[in-house]
Design a protein around this motif. Structure first.
Motif, short mmCIF file in Angstrom:
data_model
loop_
_atom_site.label_atom_id
_atom_site.label_comp_id
_atom_site.label_asym_id
_atom_site.label_seq_id
_atom_site.Cartn_x
_atom_site.Cartn_y
_atom_site.Cartn_z
N ALA A 17 0.84 -1.20 0.00
CA ALA A 17 0.00 0.00 0.00
C ALA A 17 0.87 1.25 0.00
CB ALA A 17 -0.91 0.00 1.21
N THR A 20 1.73 2.78 -3.46
CA THR A 20 0.75 3.26 -4.43
C THR A 20 1.20 4.58 -5.01
OG1 THR A 20 -0.48 4.40 -2.74
CG2 THR A 20 -1.20 2.17 -3.26
N LEU A 21 0.75 4.84 -6.20
CA LEU A 21 1.19 6.05 -6.88
C LEU A 21 0.35 7.26 -6.50
CD1 LEU A 21 1.99 4.56 -10.38
CD2 LEU A 21 3.50 4.90 -8.44
N SER A 22 -0.67 7.02 -5.66
CA SER A 22 -1.46 8.18 -5.24
C SER A 22 -0.63 9.01 -4.27
CB SER A 22 -2.76 7.72 -4.60
OG SER A 22 -2.47 6.85 -3.53
N LEU A 26 -4.19 6.00 1.63
CA LEU A 26 -5.65 5.91 1.58
C LEU A 26 -6.35 6.49 2.79
CD1 LEU A 26 -6.39 2.43 0.05
CD2 LEU A 26 -7.05 4.65 -0.85
N LYS A 95 -11.37 3.27 -4.12
CA LYS A 95 -10.49 4.43 -3.94
C LYS A 95 -10.61 4.90 -2.50
CE LYS A 95 -9.47 8.78 -6.40
NZ LYS A 95 -8.91 9.57 -5.38
N GLY A 119 -5.22 -1.53 2.27
CA GLY A 119 -4.46 -0.97 1.16
C GLY A 119 -3.90 -1.98 0.18
N ASP A 148 -5.10 1.86 -6.96
CA ASP A 148 -3.83 2.47 -7.36
C ASP A 148 -3.54 2.03 -8.79
OD1 ASP A 148 -2.90 -0.13 -7.26
OD2 ASP A 148 -1.85 0.12 -5.36
N ARG A 149 -2.35 2.33 -9.29
CA ARG A 149 -2.07 2.00 -10.69
C ARG A 149 -1.72 0.54 -10.89
NH1 ARG A 149 -3.01 5.62 -14.83
NH2 ARG A 149 -1.39 4.60 -16.06
N THR A 151 -2.38 -2.45 -8.36
CA THR A 151 -3.07 -3.56 -7.72
C THR A 151 -4.20 -4.17 -8.57
OG1 THR A 151 -2.49 -2.56 -5.61
CG2 THR A 151 -4.11 -4.32 -5.55
N HIS A 194 8.07 -0.13 -9.17
CA HIS A 194 8.01 0.95 -8.19
C HIS A 194 9.43 1.33 -7.76
CE1 HIS A 194 3.73 0.80 -7.86
NE2 HIS A 194 3.71 -0.45 -7.44
#
Ligand code: ZN
Length: 450
Positions: A17, A20-22, A26, A95, A119, A148-149, A151, A194
């Motif tokens: 988690a 993630t690219l966010s 979360l 999301k 996550g 995410d981009r 998962t 990543h």
């Protein structure tokens, strides 16, 4: 007909988690949204494409983009395994779990809900297998994934395997291939993972191959183990020395045949291990395992006598066989003609290279699956190899930036003092800003930057 049911839980790691690219985790996003009006919170809606049914709280444009990426990735998987998906994959992609109404949440499997809340992702598969034949009679798969981009793509690979073959294969293969799916981009064949995974891989001593393929491993163990599985699968899938056997091995594993990594690759264990170590020594975003594959078929002739040998070296490949073997302590002459470029827009240079040594002709000695330090060669001169063995050549450039190189070099080689002197390189053919430093004898120096 008698049959047995098998339940699959293919978990994406909770610890991933953090990858993630966010821009924010979360839980932080959820916190920020709680104070906002309902209008700011996107609702949960269903989206459908040919092979996916996705329920998600992603904004419509993002949801459509996700479907597009999943369909493109699926098309590649179907092509790779030569098998079309039999029934659509159902996915819950979350999301912000707080955006999901109670009724929608109540339809989620508790294990799936738990996985997205922490996550990660989870694919819940169910297969009915004939007890008599072992044949898969029916299969179902539902995916739970954070939005995410990577998962949803990772889990979709598991779902495809369950629906198509009734199984995902041993952990190293199942998770390695799912990670390939996660990292898939339309930007080509290069390494893409990543940054935290890259940093980890570069900081570690390579994990033993036998440890990576350990059958006792279970899914969801640690993100570090996922990184090693991905490295192995990426190399086997992309290096032409191993790719032709990798697909049949994968299909065998997915079809429950009695095959293993060891039975397929055992006879080439030394070669695989050498290239695996080499891959990890030079790995970076964009590295091309295909361009850097080792030429194991090349034959090397001792460089003796008065007749020069000619080697051809491509700018866009890794170490390439000169086809001569050399003796430590003996001097050899070289003369390189041609030009090459180390980028698509750069200037063509001769084998002396350009700025910061890019484009310089380099040498290395291979002996008994071990390499010497690389050493500088160039357009014209002599060298004394640091040890005896097979001589390989390459155009100096960052290992992960070979794909945009162009041009090739013809390199003449012979023992110093035997026969006629080698002809000077054709200076006119070389770029103006890189004049050939003719007749300058160079001593071997190990490239300390390696
Ligand atoms: Zn997985």
């Amino acid at each position: 007909m008698r049959y047995s049911m098998k339940l699959f839980l293919c978990g994406m790691l909770v610890c991933l988690a953090g990858l993630t690219l966010s821009p924010e985790p979360l839980h932080a996003q959820a916190k920020a949204k709680r104070g906002k009006k309902d209008a700011d919170v996107p609702g949960v809606a269903d989206y459908q494409s040919k092979n996916f049914m996705v329920r998600t709280d992603l904004p419509p444009d993002d949801a459509k983009d996700l479907l597009k990426r999943l369909e493109t990735m699926l098309a590649l998987i179907e092509k790779y395994f030569e098998q079309k998906l039999k029934s659509p994959i159902g996915m819950f992609v979350v999301k912000d779990i707080n955006a999901w109404p109670k009724e929608a949440l109540s339809q989620l499997d508790p294990a799936g809900l738990n996985s997205v809340q922490t996550g990660g992702g989870l694919t819940i598969g169910q297969t009915q297998t004939s007890n008599a034949t072992g044949q898969v009679l029916d299969a179902k798969a539902v995916v739970y994934a954070v939005a995410d981009r990577g998962t949803p793509q990772h889990e979709a690979v598991h779902a495809y395997c369950i629906l198509s073959f009734g199984r995902t294969g041993p952990t190293w293969y199942a998770e390695g291939m799912a990670e390939i799916g996660q990292y898939w981009t339309d930007k080509g064949l290069g390494v893409h993972c990543h940054d935290i995974v890259m940093k980890y891989l570069k900081s570690q001593e390579p994990k033993e191959l036998t440890e990576i393929v350990d059958v006792a491993d279970s899914t969801g163990d640690s993100w570090e183990n996922y990184a090693w599985r991905w490295v192995l699968c990426h190399m086997l899938a992309n290096n032409p020395n191993y790719a032709p056997r990798f697909k049949p091995l994968g299909l065998g594993l997915l079809n429950g045949k009695d095959v293993t990594f060891e039975t397929v690759y055992g006879p080439m264990a030394k070669e695989i291990n050498f290239e695996y170590q080499f891959f990890l020594r030079h790995i970076d975003q964009g590295y091309r395992a295909d361009l850097c594959a080792w030429d194991w078929k090349a034959k090397y002739t001792p460089c003796k006598g008065s007749t020069p040998f000619t080697a051809k070296v491509d700018a866009n490949k890794g170490w390439q066989p000169s086809k001569i073997s050399v003796e430590s302590g003996q001097s050899y002459d070289y003369s390189s003609s041609g030009t090459w470029k180390t980028s698509a827009t750069g200037t063509a240079v001769n084998a002396d290279g350009g700025e910061e040594g890019a484009g310089r002709l380099m040498g290395i000695i291979f002996d008994e699956y071990k390499l010497s330090e690389p050493f500088n060669l160039g357009a014209y001169g002599s060298f004394t190899p640091p040890q005896s063995g097979s001589l390989l050549l390459r155009c100096e450039d960052k290992w992960h930036e070979l794909a945009d190189n162009s041009g090739k070099m013809q390199v003449r080689l012979k023992m110093t003092g035997k026969g006629n002197p080698l002809p000077m390189p054709d200076v006119k053919a070389n770029a103006k800003d890189a004049p050939a430093k003719a007749a300058k004898t160079k001593s071997v120096e190990a490239d300390k930057s390696k």
